[in-house]
Write an enzyme that holds these catalytic residues in place. Structure first.
Site, PDB file in Angstrom:
ATOM      1  N   GLU A  41       1.447  -0.252  -7.106  1.00  0.00           N
ATOM      2  CA  GLU A  41       1.437   0.997  -6.350  1.00  0.00           C
ATOM      3  C   GLU A  41       2.882   1.280  -5.942  1.00  0.00           C
ATOM      4  O   GLU A  41       3.501   0.474  -5.245  1.00  0.00           O
ATOM      5  CB  GLU A  41       0.564   0.872  -5.100  1.00  0.00           C
ATOM      6  CG  GLU A  41      -0.917   0.804  -5.400  1.00  0.00           C
ATOM      7  CD  GLU A  41      -1.772   0.919  -4.141  1.00  0.00           C
ATOM      8  OE1 GLU A  41      -1.241   1.309  -3.081  1.00  0.00           O
ATOM      9  OE2 GLU A  41      -2.968   0.619  -4.221  1.00  0.00           O
ATOM     10  N   ASP A  84      -3.622  -7.052   2.239  1.00  0.00           N
ATOM     11  CA  ASP A  84      -3.800  -6.416   0.934  1.00  0.00           C
ATOM     12  C   ASP A  84      -3.357  -7.394  -0.150  1.00  0.00           C
ATOM     13  O   ASP A  84      -2.176  -7.723  -0.261  1.00  0.00           O
ATOM     14  CB  ASP A  84      -2.968  -5.133   0.848  1.00  0.00           C
ATOM     15  CG  ASP A  84      -3.477  -4.039   1.766  1.00  0.00           C
ATOM     16  OD1 ASP A  84      -4.698  -3.993   2.008  1.00  0.00           O
ATOM     17  OD2 ASP A  84      -2.661  -3.229   2.242  1.00  0.00           O
ATOM     18  N   CYS A 113      18.330  -5.600   7.237  1.00  0.00           N
ATOM     19  CA  CYS A 113      19.038  -5.759   5.967  1.00  0.00           C
ATOM     20  C   CYS A 113      20.503  -5.380   6.162  1.00  0.00           C
ATOM     21  O   CYS A 113      20.806  -4.266   6.618  1.00  0.00           O
ATOM     22  CB  CYS A 113      18.411  -4.875   4.882  1.00  0.00           C
ATOM     23  SG  CYS A 113      19.244  -5.006   3.291  1.00  0.00           S
ATOM     24  N   CYS A 140      -2.610   1.876   7.313  1.00  0.00           N
ATOM     25  CA  CYS A 140      -1.277   1.487   6.838  1.00  0.00           C
ATOM     26  C   CYS A 140      -1.154  -0.015   6.993  1.00  0.00           C
ATOM     27  O   CYS A 140      -1.157  -0.534   8.112  1.00  0.00           O
ATOM     28  CB  CYS A 140      -0.183   2.191   7.634  1.00  0.00           C
ATOM     29  SG  CYS A 140       1.489   1.665   7.146  1.00  0.00           S
ATOM     30  N   CYS A 170       0.833  -1.205   0.000  1.00  0.00           N
ATOM     31  CA  CYS A 170       0.000   0.000   0.000  1.00  0.00           C
ATOM     32  C   CYS A 170       0.868   1.256   0.000  1.00  0.00           C
ATOM     33  O   CYS A 170       1.686   1.448   0.891  1.00  0.00           O
ATOM     34  CB  CYS A 170      -0.907  -0.014   1.223  1.00  0.00           C
ATOM     35  SG  CYS A 170      -1.710   1.553   1.566  1.00  0.00           S
ATOM     36  N   TYR A 219       0.181  -4.750  -5.113  1.00  0.00           N
ATOM     37  CA  TYR A 219       0.892  -4.798  -3.829  1.00  0.00           C
ATOM     38  C   TYR A 219       2.178  -5.617  -3.910  1.00  0.00           C
ATOM     39  O   TYR A 219       2.754  -5.960  -2.883  1.00  0.00           O
ATOM     40  CB  TYR A 219      -0.028  -5.359  -2.747  1.00  0.00           C
ATOM     41  CG  TYR A 219      -1.284  -4.549  -2.561  1.00  0.00           C
ATOM     42  CD1 TYR A 219      -1.220  -3.207  -2.185  1.00  0.00           C
ATOM     43  CD2 TYR A 219      -2.533  -5.108  -2.788  1.00  0.00           C
ATOM     44  CE1 TYR A 219      -2.360  -2.452  -2.031  1.00  0.00           C
ATOM     45  CE2 TYR A 219      -3.687  -4.357  -2.633  1.00  0.00           C
ATOM     46  CZ  TYR A 219      -3.604  -3.041  -2.255  1.00  0.00           C
ATOM     47  OH  TYR A 219      -4.736  -2.281  -2.099  1.00  0.00           O
ATOM     48  N   TYR A 237      -6.955   5.282  -9.894  1.00  0.00           N
ATOM     49  CA  TYR A 237      -6.873   4.357  -8.764  1.00  0.00           C
ATOM     50  C   TYR A 237      -7.897   3.239  -8.894  1.00  0.00           C
ATOM     51  O   TYR A 237      -7.580   2.059  -8.656  1.00  0.00           O
ATOM     52  CB  TYR A 237      -7.075   5.125  -7.461  1.00  0.00           C
ATOM     53  CG  TYR A 237      -7.089   4.246  -6.234  1.00  0.00           C
ATOM     54  CD1 TYR A 237      -5.952   3.540  -5.858  1.00  0.00           C
ATOM     55  CD2 TYR A 237      -8.228   4.124  -5.456  1.00  0.00           C
ATOM     56  CE1 TYR A 237      -5.950   2.730  -4.725  1.00  0.00           C
ATOM     57  CE2 TYR A 237      -8.239   3.325  -4.323  1.00  0.00           C
ATOM     58  CZ  TYR A 237      -7.102   2.632  -3.970  1.00  0.00           C
ATOM     59  OH  TYR A 237      -7.105   1.836  -2.855  1.00  0.00           O
TER      60      TYR A 237
END
Length: 219
Positions: free
Chosen positions: A98, A133, A210, A201, A54, A138, A86
């Site tokens: 997105e 999502d 990472c 969110c 998202c 996504y 959208y």
């Protein structure tokens, strides 16, 4: 971001929505810092593009890197439909992801730092989804603007794949492509979580760090 039924398969050639020749309207300036969203940008700045679920939450992760980031903007990329809306992207029939466009000062924030934020802000092993999502929009993606960015992106993917595998995660599904056309999303999507701090969110990382460095920017 989760109100529409979305496809988890890319549209077949010739099956994408037709789109339109003219760009859809968007904001003129960044809601937080007032910089022109579409430029012109100051000389010496560089561009990056990422898809990590998202785009509301993804954009916030990147603007939070500070004043080394001149502009962030959300939009649609890596699909087939020109200038999609959208609602069209949400059908899964445009093939778009997105994404967040980042215009940054490599003297203040390195491309490696952007990559580290990208990897740690989502789960890149989930294919066509992030958490609840679900859909092609996504998917995880890095869209590169130079051979140096590609080299850095590929190296970071290899490092992070080893790190998440050690924690029991599956294979990384992130696509790394030359940067495709970027279509700015509608005004209300731009810096959405700055305008709506309690807004949705759906991002959730793996919790795995990472191991990429924070050296000079890829140029």
């Amino acid at each position: 971001m989760f109100m529409f039924k979305k496809s988890s398969e890319m549209p077949a050639p010739g099956q994408a929505l037709p789109g339109r020749a003219r760009a859809i309207p968007t904001a003129e300036r960044h809601f937080i810092n007032g910089h022109p969203l579409k430029g012109p940008y100051p000389e010496g700045l560089e561009t990056a593009m990422f898809g990590l679920g998202c785009f509301w939450g993804a954009e916030r992760k990147l603007w939070e890197l500070g004043d080394g980031v001149y502009v962030t903007a959300v939009g649609y990329a890596a699909g087939q439909t020109p200038n999609p809306t959208y609602e069209e992207v949400c059908t899964g029939r445009t093939g778009h992801n997105e994404v967040v466009l980042v215009v940054y000062d490599p003297k203040k924030v390195s491309y490696d730092r952007l990559l580290k934020t990208f990897w740690e802000s989502h789960d890149p092993t989930q294919g066509m989804r992030q958490g609840n999502d679900v859909g092609t929009q996504y998917r995880s993606g890095i869209y590169v603007y130079s051979p140096a960015q590609r080299q850095a992106a590929e190296a970071s993917k290899t490092m992070y794949a080893q790190a998440v595998k050690a924690k029991g995660y599956g294979a990384i599904s992130t696509e790394i492509l030359d940067a495709p056309p970027f279509y700015f999303a509608e005004d209300y999507h731009q810096q959405y979580l700055a305008k709506n701090p309690a807004g949705y969110c759906g991002l959730g990382g793996t919790g795995v760090s990472c191991p990429i460095g924070t050296g000079v920017a890829a140029r």
